[in-house]
Design a protein around this motif. Structure first.
Motif, PDB file in Angstrom:
ATOM      1  N   SER A 192       0.799  -1.225   0.000  1.00 39.10           N
ATOM      2  CA  SER A 192       0.000   0.000   0.000  1.00 39.10           C
ATOM      3  C   SER A 192       0.833   1.277   0.000  1.00 39.10           C
ATOM      4  CB  SER A 192      -0.950   0.002   1.199  1.00 39.10           C
ATOM      5  OG  SER A 192      -0.215  -0.072   2.411  1.00 39.10           O
ATOM      6  N   ASN A 193       1.984   1.268   0.645  1.00 38.84           N
ATOM      7  CA  ASN A 193       2.770   2.503   0.768  1.00 38.84           C
ATOM      8  C   ASN A 193       4.010   2.517  -0.113  1.00 38.84           C
ATOM      9  OD1 ASN A 193       1.044   3.612   2.732  1.00 38.84           O
ATOM     10  ND2 ASN A 193       2.037   2.402   4.329  1.00 38.84           N
ATOM     11  N   THR A 194       4.069   1.614  -1.110  1.00 38.65           N
ATOM     12  CA  THR A 194       5.273   1.526  -1.942  1.00 38.65           C
ATOM     13  C   THR A 194       5.551   2.820  -2.694  1.00 38.65           C
ATOM     14  OG1 THR A 194       5.038  -0.861  -2.222  1.00 38.65           O
ATOM     15  CG2 THR A 194       6.357   0.300  -3.849  1.00 38.65           C
ATOM     16  N   ILE A 195       4.555   3.359  -3.374  1.00 38.71           N
ATOM     17  CA  ILE A 195       4.759   4.573  -4.164  1.00 38.71           C
ATOM     18  C   ILE A 195       5.147   5.737  -3.260  1.00 38.71           C
ATOM     19  CG2 ILE A 195       3.687   6.239  -5.720  1.00 38.71           C
ATOM     20  CD1 ILE A 195       4.277   3.493  -6.976  1.00 38.71           C
ATOM     21  N   GLU A 196       4.455   5.864  -2.134  1.00 33.08           N
ATOM     22  CA  GLU A 196       4.776   6.950  -1.205  1.00 33.08           C
ATOM     23  C   GLU A 196       6.227   6.877  -0.748  1.00 33.08           C
ATOM     24  OE1 GLU A 196       2.102   5.140  -1.168  1.00 33.08           O
ATOM     25  OE2 GLU A 196       0.319   6.406  -0.944  1.00 33.08           O
ATOM     26  N   ALA A 197       6.706   5.656  -0.469  1.00 33.88           N
ATOM     27  CA  ALA A 197       8.083   5.491  -0.013  1.00 33.88           C
ATOM     28  C   ALA A 197       9.074   5.902  -1.097  1.00 33.88           C
ATOM     29  CB  ALA A 197       8.331   4.042   0.404  1.00 33.88           C
ATOM     30  N   HIS A 198       8.811   5.484  -2.346  1.00 30.91           N
ATOM     31  CA  HIS A 198       9.714   5.858  -3.439  1.00 30.91           C
ATOM     32  C   HIS A 198       9.699   7.363  -3.685  1.00 30.91           C
ATOM     33  CE1 HIS A 198      11.033   1.906  -4.582  1.00 30.91           C
ATOM     34  NE2 HIS A 198       9.811   1.478  -4.841  1.00 30.91           N
ATOM     35  N   VAL A 199       8.514   7.965  -3.631  1.00 31.30           N
ATOM     36  CA  VAL A 199       8.412   9.410  -3.837  1.00 31.30           C
ATOM     37  C   VAL A 199       9.158  10.158  -2.735  1.00 31.30           C
ATOM     38  CG1 VAL A 199       6.805  11.367  -3.822  1.00 31.30           C
ATOM     39  CG2 VAL A 199       6.288   9.327  -5.187  1.00 31.30           C
ATOM     40  N   SER A 200       9.029   9.683  -1.499  1.00 28.97           N
ATOM     41  CA  SER A 200       9.733  10.322  -0.394  1.00 28.97           C
ATOM     42  C   SER A 200      11.251  10.294  -0.608  1.00 28.97           C
ATOM     43  CB  SER A 200       9.378   9.617   0.920  1.00 28.97           C
ATOM     44  OG  SER A 200      10.095  10.176   1.998  1.00 28.97           O
ATOM     45  N   ARG A 201      11.764   9.155  -1.077  1.00 34.92           N
ATOM     46  CA  ARG A 201      13.209   9.045  -1.322  1.00 34.92           C
ATOM     47  C   ARG A 201      13.638   9.922  -2.505  1.00 34.92           C
ATOM     48  NH1 ARG A 201      11.905   3.231  -0.533  1.00 34.92           N
ATOM     49  NH2 ARG A 201      12.254   2.808   1.676  1.00 34.92           N
ATOM     50  N   LEU A 202      12.761  10.014  -3.497  1.00 31.63           N
ATOM     51  CA  LEU A 202      13.065  10.897  -4.622  1.00 31.63           C
ATOM     52  C   LEU A 202      13.165  12.352  -4.167  1.00 31.63           C
ATOM     53  CD1 LEU A 202      10.905   9.552  -7.599  1.00 31.63           C
ATOM     54  CD2 LEU A 202      13.354  10.041  -7.658  1.00 31.63           C
ATOM     55  N   ARG A 203      12.223  12.764  -3.324  1.00 31.17           N
ATOM     56  CA  ARG A 203      12.270  14.144  -2.823  1.00 31.17           C
ATOM     57  C   ARG A 203      13.559  14.403  -2.042  1.00 31.17           C
ATOM     58  NH1 ARG A 203       6.439  13.513  -1.052  1.00 31.17           N
ATOM     59  NH2 ARG A 203       5.184  14.568  -2.649  1.00 31.17           N
ATOM     60  N   ALA A 204      13.996  13.410  -1.284  1.00 24.31           N
ATOM     61  CA  ALA A 204      15.221  13.572  -0.510  1.00 24.31           C
ATOM     62  C   ALA A 204      16.427  13.803  -1.420  1.00 24.31           C
ATOM     63  CB  ALA A 204      15.452  12.346   0.372  1.00 24.31           C
ATOM     64  N   LYS A 205      16.392  13.196  -2.612  1.00 26.71           N
ATOM     65  CA  LYS A 205      17.514  13.331  -3.542  1.00 26.71           C
ATOM     66  C   LYS A 205      17.386  14.554  -4.451  1.00 26.71           C
ATOM     67  CE  LYS A 205      18.605   8.382  -3.849  1.00 26.71           C
ATOM     68  NZ  LYS A 205      18.777   7.218  -4.751  1.00 26.71           N
ATOM     69  N   LEU A 206      16.154  14.901  -4.811  1.00 27.24           N
ATOM     70  CA  LEU A 206      15.951  15.936  -5.819  1.00 27.24           C
ATOM     71  C   LEU A 206      15.490  17.270  -5.258  1.00 27.24           C
ATOM     72  CD1 LEU A 206      14.092  13.759  -8.498  1.00 27.24           C
ATOM     73  CD2 LEU A 206      16.541  14.235  -8.342  1.00 27.24           C
ATOM     74  N   GLY A 207      15.027  17.283  -4.010  1.00 30.26           N
ATOM     75  CA  GLY A 207      14.489  18.499  -3.421  1.00 30.26           C
ATOM     76  C   GLY A 207      13.030  18.308  -3.059  1.00 30.26           C
ATOM     77  N   ARG A 208      12.622  18.832  -1.915  1.00 31.18           N
ATOM     78  CA  ARG A 208      11.283  18.557  -1.397  1.00 31.18           C
ATOM     79  C   ARG A 208      10.187  19.037  -2.335  1.00 31.18           C
ATOM     80  NH1 ARG A 208      10.528  16.667   3.390  1.00 31.18           N
ATOM     81  NH2 ARG A 208       8.414  17.532   3.447  1.00 31.18           N
ATOM     82  N   GLY A 209      10.456  20.111  -3.084  1.00 29.29           N
ATOM     83  CA  GLY A 209       9.410  20.660  -3.939  1.00 29.29           C
ATOM     84  C   GLY A 209       9.361  20.087  -5.338  1.00 29.29           C
ATOM     85  N   THR A 210      10.183  19.080  -5.629  1.00 30.97           N
ATOM     86  CA  THR A 210      10.237  18.559  -6.994  1.00 30.97           C
ATOM     87  C   THR A 210       9.024  17.702  -7.358  1.00 30.97           C
ATOM     88  OG1 THR A 210      11.601  16.716  -6.195  1.00 30.97           O
ATOM     89  CG2 THR A 210      12.739  18.610  -7.162  1.00 30.97           C
TER      90      THR A 210
END
Length: 219
Positions: free
Chosen positions: A187-205
């Protein structure tokens, strides 16, 4: 990337699916012409791996059916038909490449990667969104001209979002990019990946629009 494998030899189909999933592709399997057409009618694929000798018809019928509908999904033919005339017929029908059985699975994967790179370069050689520079053909992401390392699944999500940077992409579409039919999606797979992406690319990306999906931000 989400791929469709059209193959009726059970052992080979399993080996191909396992190999592609090991390379972080989402994979669906069709064992005949009608199953392939049904899958292609309902799901968007990044590439089709197409056998020609199928129990209910010729794989070339699937290819011609695709091209008549102006669908530009890349197609790699994989078949035991090895005569030059047969290869020419497959390429003339609209295939992007032709691989003769038996083949090495790593060569198959390399050919798929090459086809996808060409397709990305032809469609969209570079995307600029805020501080990000995204180059689909080489799976390269730079933030303020500094390269950012992403996992395959993180890249798949970013690539899907950045295709339409102003559009809201439903969570289900991102799940489709990562998982094939029948695969269990936590259920939370996409949210987890998006959270890690934000950490790498910037919170507002990447913006989260509750109840709707996700959209590229301008940070």
């Amino acid at each position: 990337m989400r791929l469709l494998i059209v193959e009726d030899e059970a052992d080979l189909a399993q080996a191909v699916c396992d190999h592609l999933r090991g390379a972080s592709h989402a994979v669906d399997l069709a064992t005949g012409v009608e199953q392939a057409k049904a899958a292609l009618s309902t799901t968007g694929y990044d590439l089709v791996l197409l056998d020609l000798s199928l129990p209910d018809g010729d794989g070339l019928d699937v290819l011609r059916w695709l091209r008549q509908r102006h669908k530009d999904v890349p197609v790699l033919i994989v078949t035991a038909r090895d005569r030059i005339t047969e290869r020419i017929a497959g390429l003339d029908a609209g295939a992007d490449d032709y691989l003769v059985k038996p083949y090495d699975l790593d060569e198959m994967l390399a050919r798929i990667s090459a086809i996808l790179r060409r397709a990305d370069n032809d469609r969209d050689p570079e995307r600029r969104i805020g501080a990000l520079r995204i180059i689909p053909g080489t799976h390269t992401v730079l933030r303020n001209d500094i390269a950012v390392s992403l996992t395959r699944k993180q890249w798949a999500i970013l690539e899907r979002l950045s295709r339409r940077p102003d559009a809201i992409v439903p969570k289900s579409e991102l799940e489709d990019a990562l998982y094939g039919f029948g695969e269990e999606v936590e259920s939370n797979t996409i949210e987890a990946h998006v959270s890690r992406l934000r950490a790498k690319l910037g919170r507002g990306t990447i913006e989260t629009l509750r109840g709707f999906g996700y959209r590229m931000g301008k940070e």
